[in-house]
Design a protein around this motif. Structure first.
Motif, short mmCIF file in Angstrom:
data_model
loop_
_atom_site.label_atom_id
_atom_site.label_comp_id
_atom_site.label_asym_id
_atom_site.label_seq_id
_atom_site.Cartn_x
_atom_site.Cartn_y
_atom_site.Cartn_z
N UNK A 41 0.84 -1.21 0.00
CA UNK A 41 0.00 0.00 0.00
C UNK A 41 0.88 1.25 0.00
N UNK A 42 1.91 1.25 0.83
CA UNK A 42 2.81 2.39 0.90
C UNK A 42 3.50 2.63 -0.44
N UNK A 43 3.93 1.55 -1.08
CA UNK A 43 4.69 1.68 -2.31
C UNK A 43 3.82 1.93 -3.55
N UNK A 44 2.67 1.24 -3.65
CA UNK A 44 1.88 1.29 -4.89
C UNK A 44 0.47 1.87 -4.74
N UNK A 58 1.04 -2.49 -14.93
CA UNK A 58 1.53 -1.21 -15.41
C UNK A 58 0.50 -0.16 -15.03
N UNK A 59 0.90 0.72 -14.12
CA UNK A 59 0.02 1.79 -13.69
C UNK A 59 0.11 2.93 -14.71
N UNK A 60 -0.91 3.76 -14.77
CA UNK A 60 -0.97 4.81 -15.81
C UNK A 60 0.15 5.84 -15.70
N UNK A 61 0.75 5.98 -14.52
CA UNK A 61 1.84 6.95 -14.37
C UNK A 61 3.21 6.36 -14.67
N UNK A 62 3.24 5.12 -15.19
CA UNK A 62 4.52 4.49 -15.55
C UNK A 62 5.07 3.54 -14.50
N UNK A 63 4.53 3.58 -13.30
CA UNK A 63 4.98 2.68 -12.24
C UNK A 63 4.66 1.24 -12.63
N UNK A 64 5.56 0.32 -12.30
CA UNK A 64 5.36 -1.09 -12.62
C UNK A 64 5.48 -1.94 -11.36
N UNK A 65 4.80 -3.07 -11.38
CA UNK A 65 4.85 -4.01 -10.26
C UNK A 65 4.63 -5.42 -10.81
N UNK A 66 5.25 -6.40 -10.18
CA UNK A 66 5.03 -7.80 -10.55
C UNK A 66 4.38 -8.49 -9.36
N UNK A 67 3.24 -9.13 -9.63
CA UNK A 67 2.54 -9.91 -8.62
C UNK A 67 2.83 -11.39 -8.86
N UNK A 68 3.11 -12.10 -7.81
CA UNK A 68 3.26 -13.55 -7.89
C UNK A 68 2.00 -14.17 -7.32
N UNK A 69 1.41 -15.11 -8.05
CA UNK A 69 0.15 -15.73 -7.65
C UNK A 69 0.30 -17.24 -7.55
N UNK A 70 -0.44 -17.84 -6.61
CA UNK A 70 -0.49 -19.29 -6.43
C UNK A 70 -1.92 -19.76 -6.44
N UNK A 71 -2.12 -20.97 -6.95
CA UNK A 71 -3.46 -21.57 -6.97
C UNK A 71 -3.48 -22.72 -5.98
N UNK A 72 -4.54 -22.78 -5.17
CA UNK A 72 -4.65 -23.86 -4.20
C UNK A 72 -5.34 -25.08 -4.81
N UNK A 73 -5.59 -26.08 -4.00
CA UNK A 73 -6.18 -27.34 -4.46
C UNK A 73 -7.64 -27.21 -4.85
#
Length: 162
Positions: A102-105, A131-146
């Motif tokens: 939250x603080x960062x993005x 990719x946020x509209x102001x150029x900021x970028x972030x990578x989310x890592x996701x996992x799927x459960x059973x």
């Protein structure tokens, strides 16, 4: 055919029909994801799959779209507790990790966001480039459960051990 055989056959057919209807109803009414998009704040997120030779990347993008939209919404709202709830339940330290995100993005989440689901080749893991509209970028890592529910890898844990 005897009369008793016909009755048993009829009862079995009715029982199977009722059972089939019950299973179909349960399947259609269940919502496997324990999270949902709220009415506010409104978010504009476009989710697409990276160009790939593998057709399941598009399917994965469709599957993770609700989670990505909920993530952006919770990020924009700035509530670490709500954001931590979409983190993988088998992870620890979700709330402090959510606060860092939250603080960062958080300030970037109010504008349109483009999400590109990457081709990982592993059926229960994926990453999403935001990719946020102001150029900021972030990578989310996701996992799927059973239960085929996608979660944010948030905090500390093993992505493949729900």
């Amino acid at each position: 055919m005897t009369e008793s055989y016909r009755k048993r056959l009829w009862v079995a057919a009715v029982a199977l029909a009722v059972l089939g209807a019950a299973v179909t109803t349960w399947w259609l009414l269940r919502d496997p994801a324990p999270y949902a998009l709220r009415k506010t704040p409104a978010v504009k997120v476009t989710v697409r799959a990276v160009k790939s030779e593998y057709p399941d990347v598009k399917e994965t993008a469709d599957d993770v779209e609700p989670l990505v939209k909920v993530y952006v919404q919770r990020l924009q709202a700035g509530d670490a507790t709500d954001l931590a709830r979409i983190g993988a339940p088998w992870y620890t330290g979700r709330e402090p990790a959510a606060q860092k995100l939250i603080t960062r993005y958080g300030a970037h989440a109010g504008e349109p966001v483009e999400a590109i689901v990457q081709d990982r080749g592993v059926p229960y893991l994926t990453s999403v480039k935001l990719r946020f509209s102001d150029g900021q970028k972030q990578v989310l890592e996701l996992s799927r459960d059973h239960h085929d529910v996608w979660w944010l890898q948030l905090g500390d844990g093993d992505p493949v051990a729900p």
